[in-house]
Design a protein around this motif. Structure first.
Motif, PDB file in Angstrom:
ATOM      1  N   SER A 101       0.948  -1.202  -0.067  1.00 32.04           N
ATOM      2  CA  SER A 101      -0.085  -0.217  -0.020  1.00 32.04           C
ATOM      3  C   SER A 101       0.721   1.298  -0.078  1.00 32.04           C
ATOM      4  CB  SER A 101      -0.873  -0.011   1.293  1.00 32.04           C
ATOM      5  OG  SER A 101      -1.850  -1.072   1.245  1.00 32.04           O
ATOM      6  N   ILE A 105       0.418   5.157  -2.047  1.00 37.05           N
ATOM      7  CA  ILE A 105      -0.142   6.103  -1.085  1.00 37.05           C
ATOM      8  C   ILE A 105       1.015   7.514  -1.315  1.00 37.05           C
ATOM      9  CG2 ILE A 105       1.139   6.109   1.065  1.00 37.05           C
ATOM     10  CD1 ILE A 105      -1.609   7.018   2.114  1.00 37.05           C
ATOM     11  N   MET A 108       0.254  10.616  -3.668  1.00 35.19           N
ATOM     12  CA  MET A 108      -0.768  11.367  -2.971  1.00 35.19           C
ATOM     13  C   MET A 108      -0.036  12.083  -2.084  1.00 35.19           C
ATOM     14  SD  MET A 108      -3.973  10.588  -0.413  1.00 35.19           S
ATOM     15  CE  MET A 108      -3.187  10.029   0.832  1.00 35.19           C
ATOM     16  N   GLN A 124       0.033   0.220 -10.293  1.00 29.22           N
ATOM     17  CA  GLN A 124      -1.295   0.419  -9.393  1.00 29.22           C
ATOM     18  C   GLN A 124      -2.154  -0.832  -9.125  1.00 29.22           C
ATOM     19  OE1 GLN A 124      -3.170   4.367  -9.413  1.00 29.22           O
ATOM     20  NE2 GLN A 124      -1.543   5.173 -10.679  1.00 29.22           N
ATOM     21  N   TYR A 181      -8.018   5.486  -7.867  1.00 27.21           N
ATOM     22  CA  TYR A 181      -8.465   5.325  -6.379  1.00 27.21           C
ATOM     23  C   TYR A 181      -7.880   3.919  -5.798  1.00 27.21           C
ATOM     24  CZ  TYR A 181     -10.716   9.638  -7.318  1.00 27.21           C
ATOM     25  OH  TYR A 181     -10.997  10.860  -7.842  1.00 27.21           O
ATOM     26  N   GLU A 183      -5.518   3.464  -4.145  1.00 27.16           N
ATOM     27  CA  GLU A 183      -5.006   3.629  -2.670  1.00 27.16           C
ATOM     28  C   GLU A 183      -5.858   3.717  -1.600  1.00 27.16           C
ATOM     29  OE1 GLU A 183      -6.175   7.769  -3.699  1.00 27.16           O
ATOM     30  OE2 GLU A 183      -5.133   6.163  -4.835  1.00 27.16           O
ATOM     31  N   VAL A 187      -5.222   1.049   1.145  1.00 26.70           N
ATOM     32  CA  VAL A 187      -4.975   1.691   2.615  1.00 26.70           C
ATOM     33  C   VAL A 187      -6.099   1.623   3.402  1.00 26.70           C
ATOM     34  CG1 VAL A 187      -4.496   3.727   3.744  1.00 26.70           C
ATOM     35  CG2 VAL A 187      -3.601   3.353   1.446  1.00 26.70           C
ATOM     36  N   VAL A 700      -9.679   7.329   2.736  1.00 26.56           N
ATOM     37  CA  VAL A 700      -8.277   6.735   3.500  1.00 26.56           C
ATOM     38  C   VAL A 700      -8.371   7.387   5.187  1.00 26.56           C
ATOM     39  CG1 VAL A 700      -5.898   7.235   4.063  1.00 26.56           C
ATOM     40  CG2 VAL A 700      -6.951   6.875   1.511  1.00 26.56           C
TER      41      VAL A 700
END
Length: 729
Positions: A101, A105, A108, A124, A181, A183, A187, A700
Motif C-alpha cells: 500500500s 500512497i 498522494m 497500481q 483510487y 490507494e 489503504v 483513507v
C-alpha cells in the motif's frame, strides 16, 4: 445429556463487531432447549444457560453457530484462554499489506507537497489487487456470511466500500485515466487489518487477570503413596491423597495440613500481601505459595471443585455476562449496519444527481461505509467490564456477574451483619479478674482445666495465656459437665470453670465480682466463673472471665470509607440490642436493628428497598442467606459459609469489610468508563458519518478514524487496570 441446572461456554471465532454478536445470539435463542444466551465480543465467548430437564446435545449449539457463519468450540472449566487467530500470521499479513500500500500512497503525499508523480496504472493495479482479494479475503468471507444470515456487520461495510473504490479505479483505468483510487481501497483494508490486530493485542490485556490465575496451577504434585514419593500430573491427584509441599513450591491442591508448619502467600487469591501462618489442622488453597516450611497435606478438592477453579469460573462468568446498558447497545447495533448502507446509498444518489460527478459520489459513499464502525459500540461495555472485574479479582473481590458490578455504583445504603462480618466471629477473652488480685494465677488455673476442650471459650482462655508467654499446668480428672462447664484437679485442688447457673448449684457466692461482671454483661460479653474446692468443703470463688467478639481492626475504616462516598450504613444482627449498639457506636454505624431472625432480616431488607434506594447486604453465615438474596447487591465473606457465598453476588476473598467500599469504587470507575466509551463511540459515528456524507472525509482518513475508534475504546477501558484498593494506594 440431561441439562438440569446446566450451562455451557463456547469459544466463538469470526466475530468482527456488535452486529456479529447479535447474529450469534439470535441463532442460539432459536434453539428450544436454550433458556438464555449471552455473547461477548471482547472475550469472543458465548455463555449459554440450558432449560432444566430437557435432553440436549452440545453439537446442536455448535451447528447453529456454524450455520450462522461463525466458528465454535465447546470450552471446559479447565480450558485455557484461546486466541483463534495466529497473531504472528496476522502480523505478517499486515506487513505485506503495508509494503503493497505504501507505494500507492506516495504519489498522494507528493501531490500534497506540491509535486506531481504517478505510478503507472498497471503497477497500481498489480499492487492493489492482492491487497483487495488476498489480504482482504476475510472481509468478503465475513460479509457473505452476514448476507446469508440477512444481517449486517462491520466487514460487510468494509467489503462494500473498498470494492466500490477498487471497481471505480478499474473502470477509470479502462477509460484511460491516470488518477485512480486504488490507494483508497488498499489503504483502508490495511488500516482496518492493523486496527483489528492492535485491538486484539489490547483485548488480550483485559484477560490478564484470568491468565495470571491460570498460571497458578502447578503441572505436577508430589504425592506420598505406599511410603514412596511420586511426582505425578496434577490431573491424576485424587481426594485424600497425601501431598508433600517443599518450601518455595506452589501448593497444587486445596488441602488440610497434616504435618508441618509454614507461612503461605495467598495474595493472588485474596489480595492479602502479608503471608499467613499455617499449622497442622489449617486449610491451604491450591495456587498459594509455601514460603518457609515443609508441609504434608491431605487433598480436599481437585479440578473444577478447587478454590482456584471456582475463582477463575466466577471471573469468566462475570466477564461473559451483560449488564443492562449493553442490551440497549445491542438493539442499536442490530439496525446500525442497514441504516449505514441506506445513508451511503442516499449519499451516492445525492452527490451523483446534484453535482453529476459520480466519481466523487462513489468516493463519498465509500467514506460513509468505511467510517461507520459498530465495532467500537460492541467493545465499549465488555472491555470495561472485563478490565473492572479482572482488577477487582486481583485484589480479592470476586464479582459473579456484570449486573452486580453495574448496580454497585449506585448503592445508597450498606447493611452489615455483625458476627464474622464486622467482628472476628470467634470469642476472645476480653477481661479476667481474680478475687485476690492475682489475675495471672487465675488465668493459668482456668487454662489448665480447659486446655484440651474443643469449646470456643476454652480455646480463647488458652490462647490468651499463650499470648502472655505462659503455658498451662497439667490437670487431672478433668470432666465436662453438660450445660455447665468443666472441673478437674490442679496440684490436688479441684477447680471449677463454668457459668453462673453452675456456681449457684455449687453454692458459690459471686457477690464480690458481681457488679464488675454485670458491667461486662451489659456490654454484650459472656461471663464465666472460676472457683476452687476440696472434697467435703464448699467451693469458693476465685475469679471471673469475660468473653467478647472482637471488632475487626478494619471495621471502623470500612464504615468511614462508605460515609466518605455518601453511603449510609446499618447494622442488622440477631444479637441483643445492647451488644449491637456498642459495636455500632465504636465503629460509627448510622442505624441498628438488633434481635433479628433470618426471616426478619430478609423482610427488613425488603422494607428498605421500598424506599427507592439501592441496598447492599454484607454477611457470612447461613442465617444471612435470606437477607443476601433479598438485597439489590449482596456481599459474602469468604471466611463464612458456602451457602452465603453461593447466594451472594460478590465474594470478598479477605475477611475485610473495607473491601465493600473498594467494590463500590471500582464499580463507579467501571461504569464511568462504560459511559465514556459509549459516548465517544456514538459521537464518533454521529459526527463522522455526516462529515463523510458531505464529502469532507476521504476514504483513507475515514479508514484510519475507524481503526482508531476501536483501539481507543479498548485502551480507555484498560486504564482501569491501574486501579488500586484504598489501602494499596
Amino acid at each position: 445429556m440431561d441439562n438440569s441446572d446446566h450451562s455451557l461456554d463456547i469459544a466463538i471465532s469470526g466475530m468482527s463487531c456488535a452486529s456479529c454478536v447479535t447474529a450469534v445470539e439470535n441463532a442460539l435463542r432459536k434453539i428450544p432447549e436454550i433458556k438464555s444466551a449471552s455473547v461477548n465480543l471482547a472475550t469472543e465467548k458465548a455463555h449459554v444457560a440450558l432449560k432444566e430437564g430437557m435432553p440436549f446435545q452440545p453439537q446442536t449449539i455448535l451447528k447453529a453457530i456454524f450455520d450462522a457463519g461463525y466458528g465454535a468450540e465447546l470450552l471446559t472449566h479447565t480450558h485455557s484462554l484461546k486466541h483463534h487467530d495466529d497473531e504472528s500470521a496476522n502480523g505478517i499479513r499486515i506487513v505485506m499489506a503495508i509494503l503493497l500500500s505504501v507505494p500507492l500512497i506516495i504519489p498522494m503525499l507528493i501531490s500534497l507537497a506540491g509535486g506531481q508523480w504517478n505510478l503507472p496504472v498497471w503497477v497500481q493495479w498489480l499492487l492493489a489487487t492482492p491487497v483487495q482479494f488476498y489480504l482482504g479475503a476475510g472481509f468478503y468471507t465475513s460479509a457473505w456470511k452476514a448476507i446469508k444470515n440477512r444481517t449486517g456487520n462491520m466487514d460487510l461495510l468494509v467489503a462494500l466500500g473498498t470494492s466500490a473504490a477498487y471497481l471505480l479505479s478499474i473502470y477509470m483505468m479502462l477509460q484511460g485515466h491516470e488518477h485512480l483510487y486504488f490507494e483508497a481501497s488498499s489503504v483502508v483494508i490495511t488500516l482496518v487489518l492493523l486496527g483489528k490486530w492492535l485491538e486484539k493485542r489490547a483485548k488480550r490485556q483485559t484477560t490478564e487477570a484470568i491468565r495470571a490465575l491460570q498460571k497458578l496451577r502447578p503441572e505436577t504434585a508430589r504425592v506420598k503413596r505406599l511410603d514412596a514419593e511420586l511426582d505425578i500430573p496434577l490431573q491424576e491427584v485424587m481426594i485424600d491423597d497425601m501431598v508433600i509441599i517443599r518450601p518455595g513450591e506452589r501448593i497444587p491442591v486445596d488441602a488440610v495440613i497434616i504435618e508441618g508448619s509454614s507461612h503461605v502467600d495467598e495474595s493472588m487469591m485474596t489480595g492479602e500481601s502479608e503471608p499467613v501462618s499455617k499449622v497442622a489442622g489449617n486449610k491451604v488453597i491450591g495456587g498459594a505459595v509455601n514460603i518457609d516450611g515443609m508441609l504434608l497435606v491431605k487433598t480436599m478438592a481437585i479440578g473444577a471443585e478447587s478454590t482456584l477453579s471456582r475463582i477463575i469460573r466466577l471471573v469468566e462468568d462475570a466477564q461473559t455476562a451483560k449488564p443492562e446498558i449493553q442490551r440497549l447497545v445491542d438493539k442499536v447495533s442490530a439496525v446500525f449496519v442497514p441504516v449505514v448502507i441506506v445513508i451511503a446509498f442516499i449519499t451516492l444518489l445525492a452527490w451523483g444527481l446534484y453535482s453529476a460527478n459520480w466519481e466523487q459520489a462513489i468516493l463519498n459513499a465509500v467514506a460513509v461505509l468505511v467510517i461507520a464502525c459498530p465495532c467500537a459500540l460492541g467493545l465499549a461495555t465488555p472491555t470495561a467490564i472485563m478490565a473492572g472485574t479482572g482488577v477487582a479479582a486481583r485484589y480479592g473481590i470476586l464479582i459473579k456477574d456484570a449486573k452486580a458490578l453495574e448496580l454497585a455504583h449506585s448503592i445508597t445504603q450498606v447493611v452489615f451483619d455483625k458476627t464474622g462480618t464486622l467482628t472476628e466471629g470467634k470469642p476472645v477473652l476480653m477481661a479476667f479478674k481474680a478475687v485476690d488480685g492475682n489475675d495471672q494465677s487465675l488465668l493459668e488455673l482456668a487454662a489448665s482445666i480447659e486446655q484440651n476442650s474443643l469449646h470456643p471459650l476454652a480455646k480463647a482462655v488458652v490462647d490468651q495465656l499463650q499470648s502472655l508467654g505462659s503455658s498451662p499446668a497439667i490437670a487431672s480428672d478433668v470432666r465436662d459437665v453438660a450445660g455447665r462447664g468443666l472441673n478437674g484437679k490442679v496440684n490436688g485442688t479441684v477447680i471449677y470453670v463454668g457459668n453462673q447457673r453452675w456456681m449457684d448449684e455449687l453454692g458459690v457466692s459471686i457477690n464480690t465480682l458481681n457488679d464488675l461482671a454485670l458491667g461486662y454483661k451489659n456490654a454484650g460479653n459472656t461471663i464465666s466463673w472460676v472457683a476452687k474446692g476440696n472434697i467435703g468443703a464448699e467451693p469458693t470463688l476465685l475469679g471471673m472471665l469475660a468473653f467478647g467478639d472482637q471488632i475487626k481492626v478494619s471495621s471502623s475504616k470500612a464504615i468511614s470509607a462508605l460515609h466518605d462516598k455518601g453511603v449510609k450504613t446499618l447494622l442488622l444482627t440477631g444479637d441483643n440490642s445492647i451488644s449491637a449498639a456498642r459495636v455500632a457506636d465504636m465503629i460509627g454505624i448510622d442505624e441498628v436493628l438488633a434481635e433479628q431472625t433470618p426471616e426478619s432480616k430478609a423482610s427488613s431488607i425488603a422494607s428498605l428497598r421500598k424506599k427507592d434506594t439501592v441496598i447492599a447486604m454484607v454477611g457470612d453465615g447461613i442465617n444471612d442467606a435470606p437477607a443476601l438474596a433479598a438485597a439489590d447487591v449482596s456481599f459474602a465473606m469468604s471466611s463464612g459459609t458456602d451457602v452465603a457465598m453461593h447466594t451472594a453476588d460478590i465474594t470478598l476473598m479477605r475477611s475485610d469489610p473495607s473491601l465493600v467500599a473498594d467494590t463500590i469504587d471500582i464499580s463507579r470507575r467501571t461504569y464511568s468508563k462504560i459511559k465514556q466509551n459509549l459516548f465517544w463511540a456514538f459521537i464518533y459515528n454521529l459526527i463522522g458519518i455526516p462529515l463523510a456524507a458531505m464529502g469532507l472525509l476521504s476514504p483513507v482518513i475515514a479508514g484510519a478514524a475507524m481503526a482508531f475508534s476501536s483501539v481507543s475504546v479498548v485502551l480507555n477501558a484498560l486504564m482501569l487496570s491501574k486501579w488500586r484498593p484504598t489501602n494499596k494506594r
